[in-house]
Design a protein around this motif. Sequence first.
Motif, short mmCIF file in Angstrom:
data_model
loop_
_atom_site.label_atom_id
_atom_site.label_comp_id
_atom_site.label_asym_id
_atom_site.label_seq_id
_atom_site.Cartn_x
_atom_site.Cartn_y
_atom_site.Cartn_z
N GLN A 19 2.59 18.58 -14.90
CA GLN A 19 3.76 18.09 -15.61
C GLN A 19 3.32 17.39 -16.88
O GLN A 19 2.43 16.54 -16.85
N PRO A 20 3.90 17.73 -18.02
CA PRO A 20 3.43 17.16 -19.28
C PRO A 20 3.76 15.68 -19.40
O PRO A 20 4.79 15.21 -18.93
N ARG A 21 2.82 14.96 -19.99
CA ARG A 21 3.05 13.59 -20.43
C ARG A 21 3.44 12.66 -19.29
O ARG A 21 4.28 11.78 -19.47
N THR A 22 2.85 12.88 -18.13
CA THR A 22 3.04 11.98 -16.99
C THR A 22 1.70 11.31 -16.69
O THR A 22 0.72 11.98 -16.37
N LEU A 23 1.65 10.00 -16.81
CA LEU A 23 0.43 9.24 -16.57
C LEU A 23 0.53 8.55 -15.22
O LEU A 23 1.49 7.83 -14.94
N ARG A 24 -0.48 8.76 -14.36
CA ARG A 24 -0.50 8.17 -13.02
C ARG A 24 -1.60 7.10 -12.97
O ARG A 24 -2.77 7.39 -13.20
N ILE A 25 -1.18 5.86 -12.68
CA ILE A 25 -2.07 4.70 -12.73
C ILE A 25 -2.24 4.12 -11.33
O ILE A 25 -1.24 3.84 -10.64
N ALA A 26 -3.48 3.90 -10.91
CA ALA A 26 -3.78 3.23 -9.64
C ALA A 26 -4.07 1.76 -9.94
O ALA A 26 -5.06 1.42 -10.59
N MET A 27 -3.20 0.89 -9.44
CA MET A 27 -3.35 -0.55 -9.61
C MET A 27 -4.21 -1.12 -8.48
O MET A 27 -4.40 -0.49 -7.45
N THR A 28 -4.68 -2.36 -8.67
CA THR A 28 -5.41 -3.04 -7.61
C THR A 28 -4.47 -3.73 -6.63
O THR A 28 -4.90 -4.20 -5.58
N ALA A 29 -3.19 -3.82 -6.97
CA ALA A 29 -2.22 -4.53 -6.14
C ALA A 29 -2.11 -3.88 -4.76
O ALA A 29 -2.26 -2.67 -4.60
N SER A 30 -1.83 -4.71 -3.75
CA SER A 30 -1.66 -4.20 -2.40
C SER A 30 -0.25 -3.69 -2.15
O SER A 30 0.02 -3.06 -1.13
N ASP A 31 0.66 -3.95 -3.08
CA ASP A 31 2.03 -3.48 -2.96
C ASP A 31 2.59 -3.29 -4.37
O ASP A 31 2.04 -3.80 -5.35
N VAL A 32 3.68 -2.54 -4.46
CA VAL A 32 4.35 -2.37 -5.74
C VAL A 32 4.92 -3.73 -6.17
O VAL A 32 5.63 -4.37 -5.40
N PRO A 33 4.61 -4.20 -7.38
CA PRO A 33 5.23 -5.45 -7.84
C PRO A 33 6.76 -5.34 -7.81
O PRO A 33 7.33 -4.25 -7.95
N THR A 34 7.40 -6.46 -7.62
CA THR A 34 8.86 -6.47 -7.53
C THR A 34 9.50 -5.94 -8.81
O THR A 34 8.96 -6.11 -9.90
N THR A 35 10.66 -5.33 -8.67
CA THR A 35 11.29 -4.58 -9.76
C THR A 35 12.60 -5.20 -10.24
O THR A 35 13.45 -4.52 -10.80
N THR A 36 12.77 -6.51 -10.02
CA THR A 36 14.02 -7.17 -10.42
C THR A 36 13.96 -7.71 -11.84
O THR A 36 14.96 -8.24 -12.34
N GLY A 37 12.82 -7.64 -12.49
CA GLY A 37 12.71 -8.15 -13.84
C GLY A 37 11.78 -9.33 -13.97
O GLY A 37 11.47 -9.76 -15.09
N MET A 38 11.30 -9.87 -12.86
CA MET A 38 10.24 -10.89 -12.88
C MET A 38 9.27 -10.49 -11.78
O MET A 38 9.39 -10.91 -10.63
N PRO A 39 8.27 -9.63 -12.10
CA PRO A 39 7.42 -9.05 -11.07
C PRO A 39 6.47 -10.07 -10.45
O PRO A 39 6.00 -10.99 -11.11
#
Length: 529
Positions: A19-39
């Motif tokens: 798929q063009p122009r899709t960047l996949r990043i592996a973070m060091t975090a143990s979980d996805v940071p929260t997505t409410t606007g203050m991660p």
Amino acid sequence: MALAGLAALGLGSTAEAQQPRTLRIAMTASDVPTTTGMPNNGFEGMRFLGYPIFEALTLWDLSDPSKPAGLRPGLAESWEQDSTNPRVWRFTLRQGVTFHDGTPFTADSVIWNLDRYFRNDSPQFEAGGSGITRARVTILESYRKIDDRTIEMTTVRPASYFPYMVVFILFTSPQSFEAAGRDWARVATNGAAGTGPFRITRFVPRQSVELSRNDNYWDTARRARLDRIVLLPIPEANTRLAALRSGQVDWIEVPPPDAIQPLRAAGFQITTGSYPHVWPWFFQMGGNNTPFRDVRVRQALNYCIDRDGLVQLLAGTAEPSVGWLKPNDPNFGNPQNRYRFDPARGRALLAEAGFNAQRPLSFRVMISPSGSGQMLPLPMNEYLQQNLREACGVNVEFEVTDWSNLLTATRTSADGAAVRNVQSLNPSSPSSDPSVMARYFLNASRPPNGFNWPNWQDEAFEAAFARLEAARTPAEANAAYAEAHARLVDNPPWLYIVHDLNPRAMSRRVRGFTSVQSWFQDLVPVDIQ
């Protein structure tokens, strides 16, 4: 997350990779940071789920990699400190900005968000986001709307660095909250609307979050090149490495040091760079069961550790730390102590404090297995444990916990249940500007008001910092800053260990990335082929 989990998301498939122009990043975090606007998840959360989506009145200027990042106008076009009352700051808001949901960014939406963080009785109060924001913005006394273009904020005392605190107040569309039935948990499920160059389009709890380009971004010169970014929490370094080698991700944070040269030989890109970051142990001085009230003990440990040996273990991806700032920083000051590996001096100081082979110094450190800016904490801490035992006869035990729990511990009182059995903590820290120094070291920043978990207090530091806060010229501010920092070295609240060099490994397909001197990185110019 295991590689099998990546495959389950479809991120290891040929179709996904093409798929063009899709960047996949592996973070060091143990979980996805929260997505409410203050991660959550520390500054890694802000790096990937903060500024790319949600913005502040002031923003980091990431345009010049040759110097530490300063500030630039963001959702405020300009700001000024009142000439007669230095506690008052006025921000002129940018016009014509819309949130990702199409609603306008206005003075009312600024007040709505400030109430969300700083008013416990507001209908939109968010406890998690409030705790993070208040710990970073420790001196805001009040705020008000002057007119549709102007917001006024008043601090509890003059603070020349206040715009460096404002950069951590992120803004979310009030409509995100209303559309989710005024339920922040439902906002998190859908992903809140910000004003940034990317928007949240898909969230899979504990697995991934997908960002898409905001084609209506207000800064037309800074619209993103990528179509999508997929963020994956992969806390284990070798699992991140395997994901990169197998083509399941394009970018990993903190590759294992022994893999860096083989990755280069295989054609992968490795980026490193100096940035304002320090990896320490915090010394507790306020608890009922701590050896660290004696400054000789704290100084001794700073002489007992072999920083050069640890840098060698990390394959040169760090540099020795002998203070909160780096020794070449113009604001390092002129402390009496210049720490180096000197076990004889360390043992002598310990003996003066009453610790010897018959009565060895023993304490317990809370550490995490991974996390934002934590580098490779398990092998690093095991190295230090052996180093201190062999060099100075010091016995160290560890309490291993999740990164989020460790961050919570830094905002916990000395005898709180979470830290009752530990005398030291190992969270990494930014060292970017005086506002960070304020929240980590001022006496007024003891938990829950900031990150002075050690309960450190130094009268000379407080006096120098008061002069810094009242400074009206850069020369006055820098002189006071250097004097304050010298006290951090001579009366150390921390064990200064290393400064991270921010290593990343990327596929050769990634283009346009430049490592800057900041915790935060600019994803707008990044592309993938």
